[in-house]
Every structure is written in C-alpha cells, then in structure tokens.
Scaffold this active site. Structure first.
Site, PDB file in Angstrom:
ATOM      1  N   SER A   1       1.161  -1.523  -2.324  1.00  0.00           N
ATOM      2  CA  SER A   1       0.479  -0.423  -3.004  1.00  0.00           C
ATOM      3  C   SER A   1       1.473   0.636  -3.450  1.00  0.00           C
ATOM      4  CB  SER A   1      -0.573   0.199  -2.083  1.00  0.00           C
ATOM      5  OG  SER A   1       0.041   0.657  -0.907  1.00  0.00           O
ATOM      6  N   ASP A   2       0.991   1.501  -4.335  1.00  0.00           N
ATOM      7  CA  ASP A   2       1.808   2.618  -4.796  1.00  0.00           C
ATOM      8  C   ASP A   2       0.881   3.760  -5.186  1.00  0.00           C
ATOM      9  OD1 ASP A   2       4.731   3.286  -5.530  1.00  0.00           O
ATOM     10  OD2 ASP A   2       3.537   4.080  -7.184  1.00  0.00           O
ATOM     11  N   THR A   3       1.311   4.983  -4.888  1.00  0.00           N
ATOM     12  CA  THR A   3       0.495   6.176  -5.179  1.00  0.00           C
ATOM     13  C   THR A   3       1.323   7.202  -5.939  1.00  0.00           C
ATOM     14  OG1 THR A   3      -0.792   5.865  -3.132  1.00  0.00           O
ATOM     15  CG2 THR A   3      -0.871   8.052  -4.136  1.00  0.00           C
TER      16      THR A   3
END
EC number: 3.6.1.9
Length: 193
Positions: free
Chosen positions: A76-78
């Site tokens: 994931s990446d935010t």
C-alpha cells in the site's frame, strides 16, 4: 468468510507501518510481514490516486520473482493531496512544520492505494478521505512535531495522535484510510479477489 477463503494462502503484508500492521491484524487473518526496499519514485505527471496506485504496484512488483503459488502479497501507499500536490513524508522538523502550516485551516484529501498480488492475479484499488483541519497555531504545530516526530507519516501527521484530537474538525470518508489502511475496502476486495 476471509479466514476460510484464504486458509490455503500464505499472506504477506509488505508494510513496515505499525498502524497498518495493527489495522490489518483486526481482519483476523494469519500473515507475516516482509518489506522489500523500493525506491519510491514516480513519473512527475501522475496526479492523486495515480501516484499511490503506481507506488503500491511498484512495491508489489518487487515480490514478483519470489512469490510462491500459494502466496498473496499486500502492499500500500498513502499520500496527502493538497492544492493539486502530493505531501509525502517530511524529511526533517522544518519540513514537517511547513507541511502542517499548509494544512492549517484547510481541508485535504488522504489517498491510500492497495495492491493485492499473487502469481496469477493482481488488483489495485484506492480510497479517499477528506480531512478538515482547524487553524493551527505555530505553537501547536511545533509542540506536535517536537513530541510526536511525524517523519514517517504522509502530510506530517497521524490522525490518531494529539494533532488529530485537537486539530481535525471533520472527516468525510474512512478514518482508517487516514491511518493508512482502508480496512472496509480491503475486506471487500479480498472477498472478491
């Protein structure tokens, strides 16, 4: 449910984030944590979720040659998206203070993308939450940065920390997405994977 569906799978959560690990644990699945080092660079013309989709997929592809047939990797990446620009993780105290001054008295989007990857399938999806901040004083911002060291957090803040309690006036969307893992969406996507 999920436990039954993935009972023959070895799930790898590719995240060093304690918040993501804590949230993922609540899904009740057995998993291990493994993080591959990836240079998180993306084409400059990407915008908003194109950035997080690209980076989540980039992280998943780093497992391509090592995944076994019964393994599922979750990456994931935010980012924090403000005025058509990505605010990523601040490199030092000064950058953290600058970021929080930019967020003060405004609303912004928090965008998280997740990639589910096996040897046979790949799915990337994202979630967005709008976060509204009150006007933050320099004193409040400096106190937060000095005491909470938010250098590993997109946009230089954790909503679950002091600054979230005193500064966030409203959110539209998933609270857990702001923490870095939209658990409701991940659950649905895993059910349909």
């Amino acid at each position: 449910m999920l436990l039954e569906k993935f009972k023959n799978y070895h799930i790898i959560l590719a995240s060093g984030s304690p918040r993501r690990q804590e949230l993922f644990k609540e899904l009740g699945l057995d998993y291990t944590i493994k993080v591959n080092t990836v240079e998180e660079k993306y084409p400059f013309d990407l915008k908003a979720e194109e950035i997080t989709n690209f980076l989540a997929l980039l992280k998943a592809k780093s497992f391509e040659n090592e995944l076994k047939n019964n393994e599922l990797v979750i990456t994931s990446d935010t980012i924090v998206w403000l005025k058509n620009k990505a605010l990523e993780k601040p490199k030092n105290k000064q950058k953290a203070i600058e970021m929080l001054l930019k967020l003060s008295n405004k609303n912004h989007k928090v965008i998280t993308s997740i990639c589910l990857k096996t040897n046979h399938m790949e799915k990337v999806f994202h979630d967005e939450t709008i976060v509204h901040f009150k006007e933050l004083s320099l004193e409040e911002i400096t106190y937060y940065v000095d005491n909470y060291h938010p250098f590993d957090k997109a946009g230089a803040y954790g909503i679950q920390e002091w600054i979230g309690f005193i500064g966030v006036t409203r959110i539209e969307g998933s609270y857990f997405n702001v923490m870095g893992l939209p658990v409701h969406k991940l659950y649905e996507e895993l059910l349909n994977f």
